[in-house]
Design a protein around this motif. Structure first.
Motif, PDB file in Angstrom:
ATOM      1  N   LEU A  58     -50.086  -5.191  -4.650  1.00 39.90           N
ATOM      2  CA  LEU A  58     -50.262  -4.293  -5.788  1.00 39.90           C
ATOM      3  C   LEU A  58     -50.551  -2.898  -5.240  1.00 39.90           C
ATOM      4  N   PRO A  59     -49.543  -2.054  -5.089  1.00 38.35           N
ATOM      5  CA  PRO A  59     -49.772  -0.692  -4.601  1.00 38.35           C
ATOM      6  C   PRO A  59     -50.592   0.107  -5.618  1.00 38.35           C
ATOM      7  N   LEU A  60     -51.652   0.731  -5.158  1.00 40.87           N
ATOM      8  CA  LEU A  60     -52.528   1.503  -6.047  1.00 40.87           C
ATOM      9  C   LEU A  60     -52.179   2.986  -6.047  1.00 40.87           C
ATOM     10  N   PHE A  61     -51.759   3.497  -4.894  1.00 46.45           N
ATOM     11  CA  PHE A  61     -51.444   4.924  -4.802  1.00 46.45           C
ATOM     12  C   PHE A  61     -50.356   5.114  -3.769  1.00 46.45           C
ATOM     13  N   GLU A  62     -49.363   5.903  -4.128  1.00 45.05           N
ATOM     14  CA  GLU A  62     -48.225   6.150  -3.246  1.00 45.05           C
ATOM     15  C   GLU A  62     -48.072   7.655  -3.082  1.00 45.05           C
ATOM     16  N   ALA A  63     -48.305   8.125  -1.880  1.00 46.72           N
ATOM     17  CA  ALA A  63     -48.226   9.563  -1.612  1.00 46.72           C
ATOM     18  C   ALA A  63     -46.917   9.875  -0.877  1.00 46.72           C
TER      19      ALA A  63
END
Length: 436
Positions: free
Chosen positions: A30-35
């Motif tokens: 579950l990716p929470l933040f993708e920069a």
């Protein structure tokens, strides 16, 4: 435009002689933040995030049904298998028409690709949406024209991204089956729903009587409620063959604005023939042992192997891919041989991945892709452009059934399944793994 073909015969393909066994630990990311993409898109769901939410729904739901069926009916194996396949089929089908389901995830593929090129949208599967049924909407004709006319390949990619997403769903689920000992029969209905739905899309697009001018007349008079393209692959092939044609040349909509829906009558004979060829090549997606409940084959040396064929539409033509999975503890390996084709030429590519190799503090995964793809994302390119992508991921157990992970990836210009960037890109993703 989302249309689903239900394959009821899935119940008949489940092998009833498979031994019941508890699945091994199965990490669902579950990716929470993708920069920087989370920032660039105003924190809307990225392609990876929507795919992961959908995957958790399917894997978690099917896993729960599996455990429940065998707890209640384990003393009668025939009825346990029958009940599990029946309930799983109903679950996979019914969730397809709601948030986080198969239809929702198909449209999220479109929406995520749009968001990457600066276009915000909404989709019919989200509560409160004003979109026409089964559509992605919320953009003006001028916004679409700006993306299309800047570089047609970006809009071509948007149109094929839904089908691309469904085939990625299949690949991701089959990795679960192969690497984490999930019962192979458990996901047969879901895998078939995705593969057959993609082929149904391609058939719809080259069937003149299925989408007609009546569908155009039944669209909303408000352009913000209309679908972004109509039949995905009809719009895809129209723009693929005409990269320099301004979007406005599509002509007027009878109710105002530009007619976005491309009908078969809008295609030249060459375009229709090419679309038929893509329909026929799509049958290669059925060359897949997982679709009939075969999780793998034991070979000398203690390896378990399996493989599948994938055929994707791309921004410059199509991709034919043969994948091979191999497993012998502690190694989980995946290799792919690829051919990227445009109008008249084919270019080679390959990929290699290591999944969740155990180290002292957790697990490490890595992958590399190398390719030569049509230059400048062009359907008519004679020359190829070399490129590639690399990914490294580390996962650290932090609580029972929970891990934290960090994923770093970089790519050159080129088409990469599940990544909306056609240009060079570097991304960092932090998230959690739910270990089922």
């Amino acid at each position: 435009m989302n249309r689903h073909l239900v394959l009821c015969a899935a119940l008949c393909t489940a092998p009833l002689a498979v031994a019941a066994e508890e699945p091994a630990a199965d990490p669902v990311s579950l990716p929470l933040f993708e920069a920087p993409r989370s920032l660039d898109t105003g924190f809307r769901l990225t392609w990876d995030q929507s795919s992961s939410l959908h995957h958790l729904l399917i894997v978690g739901g099917n896993h729960g049904i599996h455990l429940g069926a065998w707890k209640l009916l384990g003393g009668s194996p025939f009825w346990a298998y029958f009940a599990e396949i029946g309930v799983t089929s109903a679950f996979d089908l019914l969730t397809a028409f709601g948030p986080l389901g198969q239809g929702w995830e198909h449209e999220e593929g479109h929406s995520s690709a749009m968001a990457y090129v600066g276009m915000r949208s909404q989709q019919a599967f989200n509560p409160g949406s004003t979109c026409d049924s089964g559509s992605v909407c919320g953009m003006t004709d001028e916004q679409i024209a700006a993306v299309h006319d800047r570089r047609a390949a970006d809009w071509v990619r948007v149109q094929e991204a839904g089908m691309e997403t469904e085939l990625l769903n299949v690949t991701r689920t089959e990795r679960d089956v192969f690497f984490y000992d999930r019962p192979a029969y458990q996901h047969i209905p879901y895998l078939l729903f995705n593969v057959v739905n993609v082929e149904a899309y391609r058939q719809i697009c080259r069937s003149p009587d299925l989408v007609t001018v009546n569908d155009v007349m039944n669209e909303s008079p408000d352009v913000l409620n209309r679908d972004f393209t109509g039949p995905d692959c009809t719009g895809w092939v129209f723009d693929l063959f005409r990269p320099t044609t301004p979007y406005a040349d599509r002509g007027p909509h009878p109710l105002g604005g530009i007619r976005r829906i491309r009908l078969d009558s809008d295609l030249t004979p060459e375009e229709f023939t090419y679309l038929t060829r893509m329909r026929n090549l799509g049958f290669l997606n059925l060359v897949d042992p997982f679709l009939v409940g075969i999780s793998g084959f034991n070979v000398p040396g203690g390896f378990k192997v399996n493989g599948a064929v994938r055929h994707h539409l791309t921004e410059s033509g199509d991709l034919l891919e043969v994948t091979l999975l191999g497993r012998r503890a502690p190694w989980n390996l995946e290799a792919a041989l690829r051919a990227y084709s445009n109008h008249e030429h084919a270019f080679p590519g390959l990929g290699f991945q290591i999944h969740r190799y155990p180290v002292s503090v957790g697990f490490v995964s890595a992958g590399v892709d190398l390719w030569i793809q049509p230059a400048d994302h062009s359907f008519y390119a004679v020359d190829g452009a070399p490129g590639g992508a690399i990914r490294v991921e580390g996962a650290l157990p932090v609580i029972p059934h929970g891990e934290a992970f960090l994923r770093l990836s970089a790519k050159t210009a080129g088409w990469l399944a599940g990544d909306p960037a056609l240009d060079p890109a570097v991304t960092a993703v932090v998230g959690v793994n739910v270990v089922l």
